[in-house]
Design a protein around this motif. Structure first.
Motif, PDB file in Angstrom:
ATOM      1  N   ASN A   1      -1.655   1.206  -4.172  1.00 57.32           N
ATOM      2  CA  ASN A   1      -2.132   0.113  -3.321  1.00 57.32           C
ATOM      3  C   ASN A   1      -1.242  -1.111  -3.485  1.00 57.32           C
ATOM      4  N   VAL A   2      -1.471  -2.072  -2.648  1.00 58.29           N
ATOM      5  CA  VAL A   2      -0.668  -3.294  -2.616  1.00 58.29           C
ATOM      6  C   VAL A   2      -0.784  -4.065  -3.928  1.00 58.29           C
ATOM      7  N   ALA A   3      -2.006  -4.223  -4.437  1.00 58.78           N
ATOM      8  CA  ALA A   3      -2.211  -5.025  -5.642  1.00 58.78           C
ATOM      9  C   ALA A   3      -1.416  -4.469  -6.825  1.00 58.78           C
ATOM     10  N   ASP A   4      -1.413  -3.138  -7.006  1.00 56.88           N
ATOM     11  CA  ASP A   4      -0.651  -2.552  -8.115  1.00 56.88           C
ATOM     12  C   ASP A   4       0.846  -2.788  -7.948  1.00 56.88           C
ATOM     13  N   ALA A   5       1.348  -2.614  -6.752  1.00 54.67           N
ATOM     14  CA  ALA A   5       2.778  -2.821  -6.513  1.00 54.67           C
ATOM     15  C   ALA A   5       3.167  -4.266  -6.836  1.00 54.67           C
ATOM     16  N   VAL A   6       2.364  -5.219  -6.404  1.00 53.51           N
ATOM     17  CA  VAL A   6       2.663  -6.634  -6.658  1.00 53.51           C
ATOM     18  C   VAL A   6       2.507  -6.950  -8.143  1.00 53.51           C
ATOM     19  N   ARG A   7       1.435  -6.463  -8.755  1.00 53.59           N
ATOM     20  CA  ARG A   7       1.164  -6.763 -10.165  1.00 53.59           C
ATOM     21  C   ARG A   7       2.290  -6.274 -11.078  1.00 53.59           C
ATOM     22  N   PHE A   8       2.717  -5.036 -10.888  1.00 57.05           N
ATOM     23  CA  PHE A   8       3.662  -4.439 -11.827  1.00 57.05           C
ATOM     24  C   PHE A   8       5.129  -4.596 -11.431  1.00 57.05           C
ATOM     25  N   ALA A   9       5.423  -4.768 -10.136  1.00 61.87           N
ATOM     26  CA  ALA A   9       6.824  -4.809  -9.711  1.00 61.87           C
ATOM     27  C   ALA A   9       7.107  -5.893  -8.673  1.00 61.87           C
ATOM     28  N   GLY A  10       6.192  -6.803  -8.453  1.00 58.23           N
ATOM     29  CA  GLY A  10       6.350  -7.816  -7.408  1.00 58.23           C
ATOM     30  C   GLY A  10       7.553  -8.717  -7.568  1.00 58.23           C
ATOM     31  N   GLY A  11       7.801  -9.173  -8.776  1.00 56.32           N
ATOM     32  CA  GLY A  11       8.950 -10.049  -9.006  1.00 56.32           C
ATOM     33  C   GLY A  11      10.263  -9.322  -8.826  1.00 56.32           C
ATOM     34  N   TRP A  12      10.332  -8.097  -9.322  1.00 60.31           N
ATOM     35  CA  TRP A  12      11.547  -7.275  -9.182  1.00 60.31           C
ATOM     36  C   TRP A  12      11.818  -6.984  -7.713  1.00 60.31           C
ATOM     37  N   MET A  13      10.764  -6.624  -6.967  1.00 53.36           N
ATOM     38  CA  MET A  13      10.946  -6.368  -5.530  1.00 53.36           C
ATOM     39  C   MET A  13      11.451  -7.616  -4.826  1.00 53.36           C
ATOM     40  N   CYS A  14      10.863  -8.756  -5.140  1.00 55.53           N
ATOM     41  CA  CYS A  14      11.263 -10.015  -4.515  1.00 55.53           C
ATOM     42  C   CYS A  14      12.726 -10.333  -4.823  1.00 55.53           C
ATOM     43  N   ASP A  15      13.119 -10.178  -6.089  1.00 57.55           N
ATOM     44  CA  ASP A  15      14.511 -10.444  -6.450  1.00 57.55           C
ATOM     45  C   ASP A  15      15.469  -9.492  -5.747  1.00 57.55           C
ATOM     46  N   ARG A  16      15.076  -8.242  -5.590  1.00 56.02           N
ATOM     47  CA  ARG A  16      15.930  -7.290  -4.877  1.00 56.02           C
ATOM     48  C   ARG A  16      16.061  -7.689  -3.401  1.00 56.02           C
ATOM     49  N   VAL A  17      14.962  -8.101  -2.785  1.00 59.39           N
ATOM     50  CA  VAL A  17      15.014  -8.548  -1.384  1.00 59.39           C
ATOM     51  C   VAL A  17      15.961  -9.744  -1.269  1.00 59.39           C
ATOM     52  N   MET A  18      15.838 -10.707  -2.184  1.00 61.01           N
ATOM     53  CA  MET A  18      16.695 -11.896  -2.134  1.00 61.01           C
ATOM     54  C   MET A  18      18.163 -11.548  -2.384  1.00 61.01           C
ATOM     55  N   ALA A  19      18.407 -10.409  -3.052  1.00 63.33           N
ATOM     56  CA  ALA A  19      19.784  -9.968  -3.296  1.00 63.33           C
ATOM     57  C   ALA A  19      20.328  -9.132  -2.132  1.00 63.33           C
ATOM     58  N   GLY A  20      19.529  -8.971  -1.070  1.00 64.81           N
ATOM     59  CA  GLY A  20      20.008  -8.277   0.116  1.00 64.81           C
ATOM     60  C   GLY A  20      19.608  -6.813   0.218  1.00 64.81           C
ATOM     61  N   TRP A  21      18.767  -6.347  -0.673  1.00 67.95           N
ATOM     62  CA  TRP A  21      18.306  -4.956  -0.628  1.00 67.95           C
ATOM     63  C   TRP A  21      17.250  -4.767   0.453  1.00 67.95           C
ATOM     64  N   ASP A  22      17.174  -3.549   0.989  1.00 64.27           N
ATOM     65  CA  ASP A  22      16.049  -3.141   1.824  1.00 64.27           C
ATOM     66  C   ASP A  22      15.003  -2.558   0.888  1.00 64.27           C
ATOM     67  N   VAL A  23      13.853  -3.201   0.791  1.00 62.32           N
ATOM     68  CA  VAL A  23      12.792  -2.766  -0.109  1.00 62.32           C
ATOM     69  C   VAL A  23      11.583  -2.361   0.731  1.00 62.32           C
ATOM     70  N   THR A  24      11.102  -1.135   0.477  1.00 59.93           N
ATOM     71  CA  THR A  24       9.938  -0.615   1.191  1.00 59.93           C
ATOM     72  C   THR A  24       8.917  -0.127   0.182  1.00 59.93           C
ATOM     73  N   ALA A  25       7.682  -0.573   0.328  1.00 63.94           N
ATOM     74  CA  ALA A  25       6.579  -0.078  -0.491  1.00 63.94           C
ATOM     75  C   ALA A  25       5.879   1.027   0.298  1.00 63.94           C
ATOM     76  N   LEU A  26       5.844   2.224  -0.277  1.00 67.15           N
ATOM     77  CA  LEU A  26       5.187   3.376   0.321  1.00 67.15           C
ATOM     78  C   LEU A  26       3.844   3.518  -0.377  1.00 67.15           C
ATOM     79  N   LEU A  27       2.766   3.305   0.383  1.00 73.30           N
ATOM     80  CA  LEU A  27       1.447   3.122  -0.212  1.00 73.30           C
ATOM     81  C   LEU A  27       0.447   4.195   0.191  1.00 73.30           C
ATOM     82  N   VAL A  28      -0.425   4.548  -0.761  1.00 76.02           N
ATOM     83  CA  VAL A  28      -1.564   5.414  -0.448  1.00 76.02           C
ATOM     84  C   VAL A  28      -2.546   4.600   0.389  1.00 76.02           C
ATOM     85  N   ASP A  29      -2.834   3.375  -0.053  1.00 72.87           N
ATOM     86  CA  ASP A  29      -3.741   2.477   0.656  1.00 72.87           C
ATOM     87  C   ASP A  29      -3.004   1.174   0.935  1.00 72.87           C
ATOM     88  N   GLY A  30      -2.560   1.012   2.175  1.00 70.37           N
ATOM     89  CA  GLY A  30      -1.829  -0.193   2.552  1.00 70.37           C
ATOM     90  C   GLY A  30      -2.634  -1.084   3.457  1.00 70.37           C
TER      91      GLY A  30
END
Length: 167
Positions: A11-40
């Protein structure tokens, strides 16, 4: 060519809780970041981080046709409960061409020999965006300066220099 990070979460909350900062930094570095969720159901927290979303079921059905990411990050609990996710992680670790990163409170014992602890030090911007994303998810999890993962050893060096061995 842009680098890709696919994040597999329940779910969204787990992705943000455990990897939210890393995902954000990757996006700011120009990466394409996609969260594939069971419950989105509520995607706003991930939108705050600049992360695209997709349905895990659809992504697994079309996995062979999807461009393979340079990095895949997986919730450890999904590794243990979804056989398709487990097979994908083990296959990627065996192949050694994709950086495989796991997060969670309980690590799968069968991966102890193939994954080691790493951490990502969040930028100030990532901490601020993660804080806002957690608030949007009604999650009171504290935002720290680092996020901790387990990462598989790759055959050739990773394109990502933001994960460092955890001490």
């Amino acid at each position: 060519m842009r680098y890709r990070l696919d994040v597999v979460a329940a779910n969204v909350a787990d992705a943000v809780r455990f990897a939210g900062g890393w995902m954000c930094d990757r996006v700011m570095a120009g990466w394409d970041v996609t969260a594939l969720l069971v419950d989105g159901s509520d995607q706003r927290p991930l939108q705050i981080l600049g992360v695209d979303t997709g349905d895990l079921e659809s992504a697994l059905a079309l996995w062979a046709e999807r461009p393979h990411p340079q990095t895949v990050a997986v919730a450890a609990d999904l590794f243990e409960t979804d056989e398709r996710v487990r097979r994908g992680v083990l296959g990627a670790l065996e192949q050694g061409m994709t950086e495989v990163t796991l997060w969670g409170e309980h690590w799968p014992a069968e991966l102890d020999d193939s994954v080691g602890p790493v951490q990502h030090r969040l930028t100030a911007a990532a901490r601020a965006f993660k804080s806002q994303a957690l608030a949007a998810a009604s999650d009171t999890w504290p935002v720290s300066t680092t996020e901790t993962f387990r990462c598989g050893v790759m055959v050739k060096p990773s394109v990502a220099a933001d994960l460092i061995p955890a001490s």
